[in-house]
Write a protein that holds these residues in place. Structure first.
Motif, PDB file in Angstrom:
ATOM      1  N   THR A 275     -35.411  40.527  50.350  1.00 18.65           N
ATOM      2  CA  THR A 275     -36.710  40.696  49.224  1.00 18.65           C
ATOM      3  C   THR A 275     -37.979  40.352  49.779  1.00 18.65           C
ATOM      4  O   THR A 275     -38.177  39.431  50.596  1.00 18.65           O
ATOM      5  CB  THR A 275     -36.323  40.087  48.094  1.00 18.65           C
ATOM      6  N   ARG A 276     -39.201  40.797  49.338  1.00 14.14           N
ATOM      7  CA  ARG A 276     -40.588  40.475  49.848  1.00 14.14           C
ATOM      8  C   ARG A 276     -40.509  38.782  49.328  1.00 14.14           C
ATOM      9  O   ARG A 276     -40.358  38.453  48.190  1.00 14.14           O
ATOM     10  CB  ARG A 276     -41.520  41.109  49.363  1.00 14.14           C
ATOM     11  N   TRP A 277     -41.184  37.943  50.262  1.00 11.65           N
ATOM     12  CA  TRP A 277     -41.301  36.550  50.032  1.00 11.65           C
ATOM     13  C   TRP A 277     -42.591  36.316  50.678  1.00 11.65           C
ATOM     14  O   TRP A 277     -42.852  36.233  51.995  1.00 11.65           O
ATOM     15  CB  TRP A 277     -40.261  35.684  50.208  1.00 11.65           C
ATOM     16  N   GLY A 278     -43.836  35.723  49.854  1.00 10.81           N
ATOM     17  CA  GLY A 278     -44.962  35.606  50.682  1.00 10.81           C
ATOM     18  C   GLY A 278     -45.318  36.750  51.563  1.00 10.81           C
ATOM     19  O   GLY A 278     -45.446  37.984  51.022  1.00 10.81           O
ATOM     20  N   ASP A 279     -45.826  36.490  52.705  1.00  9.07           N
ATOM     21  CA  ASP A 279     -46.175  37.712  53.488  1.00  9.07           C
ATOM     22  C   ASP A 279     -45.101  38.178  54.536  1.00  9.07           C
ATOM     23  O   ASP A 279     -45.318  38.772  55.263  1.00  9.07           O
ATOM     24  CB  ASP A 279     -47.559  37.307  54.373  1.00  9.07           C
ATOM     25  N   GLY A 280     -43.980  37.642  54.091  1.00 12.31           N
ATOM     26  CA  GLY A 280     -42.537  38.222  54.848  1.00 12.31           C
ATOM     27  C   GLY A 280     -41.555  38.467  53.888  1.00 12.31           C
ATOM     28  O   GLY A 280     -41.756  38.989  52.874  1.00 12.31           O
ATOM     29  N   TYR A 281     -40.244  38.320  54.339  1.00 12.53           N
ATOM     30  CA  TYR A 281     -39.144  38.566  53.888  1.00 12.53           C
ATOM     31  C   TYR A 281     -38.186  37.618  53.775  1.00 12.53           C
ATOM     32  O   TYR A 281     -38.225  36.541  54.474  1.00 12.53           O
ATOM     33  CB  TYR A 281     -38.487  39.788  54.554  1.00 12.53           C
ATOM     34  N   LEU A 282     -37.297  37.441  52.568  1.00  8.55           N
ATOM     35  CA  LEU A 282     -36.504  36.294  52.474  1.00  8.55           C
ATOM     36  C   LEU A 282     -34.984  37.073  52.470  1.00  8.55           C
ATOM     37  O   LEU A 282     -34.512  37.960  51.428  1.00  8.55           O
ATOM     38  CB  LEU A 282     -36.706  35.675  51.154  1.00  8.55           C
ATOM     39  N   LEU A 283     -34.076  36.651  53.118  1.00  6.49           N
ATOM     40  CA  LEU A 283     -32.606  36.958  53.020  1.00  6.49           C
ATOM     41  C   LEU A 283     -31.871  35.846  52.614  1.00  6.49           C
ATOM     42  O   LEU A 283     -31.945  34.883  52.856  1.00  6.49           O
ATOM     43  CB  LEU A 283     -31.995  37.220  54.451  1.00  6.49           C
ATOM     44  N   VAL A 284     -31.124  36.078  51.476  1.00  6.69           N
ATOM     45  CA  VAL A 284     -30.373  34.954  50.916  1.00  6.69           C
ATOM     46  C   VAL A 284     -28.834  35.216  50.812  1.00  6.69           C
ATOM     47  O   VAL A 284     -28.462  36.861  50.870  1.00  6.69           O
ATOM     48  CB  VAL A 284     -30.595  34.976  49.159  1.00  6.69           C
ATOM     49  N   THR A 285     -28.066  34.576  51.251  1.00  8.14           N
ATOM     50  CA  THR A 285     -26.548  35.044  51.597  1.00  8.14           C
ATOM     51  C   THR A 285     -25.786  33.726  51.282  1.00  8.14           C
ATOM     52  O   THR A 285     -26.123  32.519  51.543  1.00  8.14           O
ATOM     53  CB  THR A 285     -26.417  35.505  53.053  1.00  8.14           C
ATOM     54  N   HIS A 286     -24.443  33.871  50.942  1.00  6.64           N
ATOM     55  CA  HIS A 286     -23.478  32.940  51.148  1.00  6.64           C
ATOM     56  C   HIS A 286     -23.269  32.843  52.847  1.00  6.64           C
ATOM     57  O   HIS A 286     -23.268  33.750  53.389  1.00  6.64           O
ATOM     58  CB  HIS A 286     -22.206  33.046  50.603  1.00  6.64           C
ATOM     59  N   ASP A 287     -22.964  31.705  53.193  1.00  8.56           N
ATOM     60  CA  ASP A 287     -22.897  31.091  54.599  1.00  8.56           C
ATOM     61  C   ASP A 287     -21.231  31.425  54.857  1.00  8.56           C
ATOM     62  O   ASP A 287     -20.376  30.911  54.656  1.00  8.56           O
ATOM     63  CB  ASP A 287     -23.059  29.735  54.885  1.00  8.56           C
ATOM     64  N   THR A 288     -21.035  32.739  55.600  1.00 11.71           N
ATOM     65  CA  THR A 288     -19.848  33.029  55.990  1.00 11.71           C
ATOM     66  C   THR A 288     -19.243  32.467  57.429  1.00 11.71           C
ATOM     67  O   THR A 288     -18.289  33.106  57.938  1.00 11.71           O
ATOM     68  CB  THR A 288     -19.616  34.635  55.916  1.00 11.71           C
ATOM     69  N   THR A 289     -20.122  31.757  58.393  1.00 10.05           N
ATOM     70  CA  THR A 289     -19.586  31.026  59.284  1.00 10.05           C
ATOM     71  C   THR A 289     -18.787  29.951  59.023  1.00 10.05           C
ATOM     72  O   THR A 289     -17.910  29.358  59.838  1.00 10.05           O
ATOM     73  CB  THR A 289     -20.931  30.551  59.990  1.00 10.05           C
ATOM     74  N   GLU A 290     -18.677  29.538  57.690  1.00 10.53           N
ATOM     75  CA  GLU A 290     -17.666  28.492  57.355  1.00 10.53           C
ATOM     76  C   GLU A 290     -16.647  29.169  56.407  1.00 10.53           C
ATOM     77  O   GLU A 290     -16.690  30.120  55.693  1.00 10.53           O
ATOM     78  CB  GLU A 290     -18.443  27.595  56.530  1.00 10.53           C
ATOM     79  N   HIS A 291     -15.585  28.526  56.371  1.00 12.11           N
ATOM     80  CA  HIS A 291     -14.213  28.864  55.680  1.00 12.11           C
ATOM     81  C   HIS A 291     -14.625  28.634  54.244  1.00 12.11           C
ATOM     82  O   HIS A 291     -14.464  27.736  53.987  1.00 12.11           O
ATOM     83  CB  HIS A 291     -13.122  28.131  56.340  1.00 12.11           C
ATOM     84  N   PHE A 292     -14.702  29.843  53.543  1.00  9.75           N
ATOM     85  CA  PHE A 292     -14.845  29.791  52.059  1.00  9.75           C
ATOM     86  C   PHE A 292     -15.890  28.773  51.698  1.00  9.75           C
ATOM     87  O   PHE A 292     -15.656  27.765  51.187  1.00  9.75           O
ATOM     88  CB  PHE A 292     -13.539  29.444  51.334  1.00  9.75           C
ATOM     89  N   SER A 293     -16.985  28.676  52.310  1.00 14.76           N
ATOM     90  CA  SER A 293     -18.125  27.831  52.245  1.00 14.76           C
ATOM     91  C   SER A 293     -18.762  27.915  50.738  1.00 14.76           C
ATOM     92  O   SER A 293     -18.727  28.801  50.098  1.00 14.76           O
ATOM     93  CB  SER A 293     -19.399  28.402  52.972  1.00 14.76           C
ATOM     94  N   LYS A 294     -19.242  26.585  50.428  1.00 12.15           N
ATOM     95  CA  LYS A 294     -20.102  26.651  49.065  1.00 12.15           C
ATOM     96  C   LYS A 294     -21.615  26.687  49.345  1.00 12.15           C
ATOM     97  O   LYS A 294     -22.435  26.292  48.505  1.00 12.15           O
ATOM     98  CB  LYS A 294     -19.843  25.462  48.508  1.00 12.15           C
ATOM     99  N   LYS A 295     -22.099  26.989  50.550  1.00  4.45           N
ATOM    100  CA  LYS A 295     -23.538  26.823  51.033  1.00  4.45           C
ATOM    101  C   LYS A 295     -23.886  28.338  50.798  1.00  4.45           C
ATOM    102  O   LYS A 295     -23.455  29.369  50.987  1.00  4.45           O
ATOM    103  CB  LYS A 295     -23.607  26.427  52.253  1.00  4.45           C
ATOM    104  N   VAL A 296     -25.160  28.284  50.028  1.00  6.94           N
ATOM    105  CA  VAL A 296     -26.152  29.575  49.940  1.00  6.94           C
ATOM    106  C   VAL A 296     -27.202  29.205  50.627  1.00  6.94           C
ATOM    107  O   VAL A 296     -27.898  28.135  50.789  1.00  6.94           O
ATOM    108  CB  VAL A 296     -26.487  29.546  48.572  1.00  6.94           C
ATOM    109  N   LEU A 297     -27.653  30.108  51.691  1.00  8.32           N
ATOM    110  CA  LEU A 297     -28.729  30.015  52.485  1.00  8.32           C
ATOM    111  C   LEU A 297     -29.904  31.066  52.559  1.00  8.32           C
ATOM    112  O   LEU A 297     -29.367  32.121  51.908  1.00  8.32           O
ATOM    113  CB  LEU A 297     -28.029  30.266  54.162  1.00  8.32           C
ATOM    114  N   GLY A 298     -30.985  30.707  52.750  1.00  8.44           N
ATOM    115  CA  GLY A 298     -32.075  31.610  52.757  1.00  8.44           C
ATOM    116  C   GLY A 298     -32.808  31.707  54.430  1.00  8.44           C
ATOM    117  O   GLY A 298     -33.022  30.451  54.844  1.00  8.44           O
ATOM    118  N   TYR A 299     -32.917  32.899  54.819  1.00  6.88           N
ATOM    119  CA  TYR A 299     -33.703  33.045  56.172  1.00  6.88           C
ATOM    120  C   TYR A 299     -34.763  33.854  55.612  1.00  6.88           C
ATOM    121  O   TYR A 299     -34.935  34.528  54.883  1.00  6.88           O
ATOM    122  CB  TYR A 299     -32.632  33.960  56.973  1.00  6.88           C
ATOM    123  N   PHE A 300     -35.785  33.590  56.936  1.00  3.78           N
ATOM    124  CA  PHE A 300     -37.135  34.103  56.738  1.00  3.78           C
ATOM    125  C   PHE A 300     -37.442  35.152  57.827  1.00  3.78           C
ATOM    126  O   PHE A 300     -36.784  34.942  59.110  1.00  3.78           O
ATOM    127  CB  PHE A 300     -38.053  33.054  56.610  1.00  3.78           C
TER     128      PHE A 300
END
Length: 389
Positions: A279-304
């Motif tokens: 989605t749009r965020w500020g003057d850029g974009y924000l990606l929101v995802t569960h972290d699938t590099t971990e086995h059944f992770s509890k982490k929610v990450l945001g990338y820009f």
């Protein structure tokens, strides 16, 4: 007796075999070669302070509605689309319907279907399925030897259509994991009546499930997909001019430009979930995802990123799901969380509205014993700039 081994599995066909044990973000998640210089917008360069506010609306309303056992009582995917008339369509894949027992359990005979809507208008909620009240069916009926799960949706034709990407899965045998993704479709509904109008085939030649997210930007609809290899999941990006995914040729991001060849689509980011958001965020974009590099992770990450095609960099931990695993709120090692994403139409200022799904590795026991498990959770996440990098 219905087959009940599938509720909520958006983890990929090899879900139980996913054994990725990375302790943090993998090297494959770094920006691709040649990406330097594309990340000079302030949004990417900002250091963000994160404040999470769990149990955000509409979580309480959906829970109360579920407890009544008169319609939808749980589901996953949890996409949302704003509809004409002040309505919101909450879009679910695997879905349980009522009733609910007084002790909060489900009867073993409760209806289970593969896709549904819950339509919200103010404080009112209504379940929409196919079939009849006494014999409900999925909105998109299952094909022979398979079923459809819903992905991201949007409106088209000035709001007259509700368009949802539908993934077709097929059984390959009699075992609980004998099934695979087969192809992508667009399910088009009348946005007023929510009746299915037509099912259109979508590109499916590159082993990419083009259903993770739809983003309208600059005269295009960007389509985010996932190449699901079980232990590894890679984001891909396509686009279509206009708002109708069936009306114009698709173009695929190659890492340096656009191609008409779906097989030229490049891997943009490793470690995304099958369902995520851009989605749009500020003057850029924000990606929101569960972290699938971990086995059944509890982490929610945001990338820009400065671009809708990435590279997506500088991951920030937005939330840790409290339900997950033996140390989680259910005290059950079988409880998992997955498929977190944003709901941009529901944002308030600098606060995201994230949802994620909760499920069990022993669904035939846990999801019938406790109706509260298989419901989406919602979290408000306030991102505040702290300083520039």
């Amino acid at each position: 007796m219905r087959n009940r081994f599938r509720p909520g599995w958006k983890l990929g066909a090899a879900a139980v075999a996913v054994l990725s044990t990375a302790a943090g973000l993998s090297a494959a998640q770094a920006a691709p070669a040649g990406a330097a210089g594309q990340q000079d917008c302030p949004t990417v360069q900002t250091d963000w302070s994160v404040k999470a506010l769990p149990h955000a609306a509409p979580e309480a309303s959906l829970n109360s509605y579920s407890d009544k056992g008169k319609g939808w009582t749980g589901g996953d995917s949890t996409y949302s689309v704003e509809l004409p008339g002040g309505r919101t369509a909450w879009i679910f894949s695997d879905t349980f319907l009522g009733p609910v027992n007084p002790d909060g359990s489900r009867p073993t005979t409760t209806p289970f279907i593969n896709n549904s809507f819950v339509v919200q208008r103010g404080d009112s909620l209504e379940t929409v399925t196919g079939g009849t009240a006494t014999e409900p069916t999925a909105l998109v009926p299952p094909p022979a030897n398979g079923w459809y799960w819903f992905g991201a949706g949007s409106t088209s034709k000035a709001g007259r259509n509700l368009d949802i990407v539908a993934l077709r899965f097929e059984r390959t045998g009699t075992g609980p994991w004998d099934w695979h993704w087969a192809s992508n479709y667009l399910a088009r509904f009348d946005s007023k009546t929510l009746k299915l109008q037509k099912l259109y085939p979508l590109p499916s030649a590159a082993n990419v499930q083009w259903s993770a997210w739809l983003l309208r930007q600059g005269g295009y609809t960007y389509v985010y997909g996932v190449e699901d290899l079980g232990a590894s999941k890679y984001q891909h990006v396509a686009r279509v001019r206009g708002d109708d995914l069936t009306a114009a040729p698709w173009q695929y991001w190659t890492g340096t430009g656009w191609s008409a060849d779906e097989r030229a689509s490049a891997r943009v980011l490793e470690g995304v979930a099958n369902e995520h958001s851009v989605t749009r965020w500020g003057d850029g974009y924000l990606l929101v995802t569960h972290d699938t590099t971990e086995h059944f992770s509890k982490k929610v990450l945001g990338y820009f990123s400065c671009s809708p095609t990435g590279p997506f960099v500088n991951p920030v931990e937005l939330y840790q799901t409290p339900e997950t695993g033996a140390a989680g709120s259910y005290g059950d090692a079988d409880i998992i969380t997955y498929s977190s994403h944003d709901h941009p139409d529901q944002r308030r200022g600098n606060t995201l509205l994230l949802s994620y799904n909760v499920n069990s590795l022993d669904p035939n026991v846990d999801l019938y014993a406790d109706v509260s498990i298989y419901r989406p959770r919602f979290v408000g996440v306030a991102l505040t700039p702290r300083r520039n990098r």
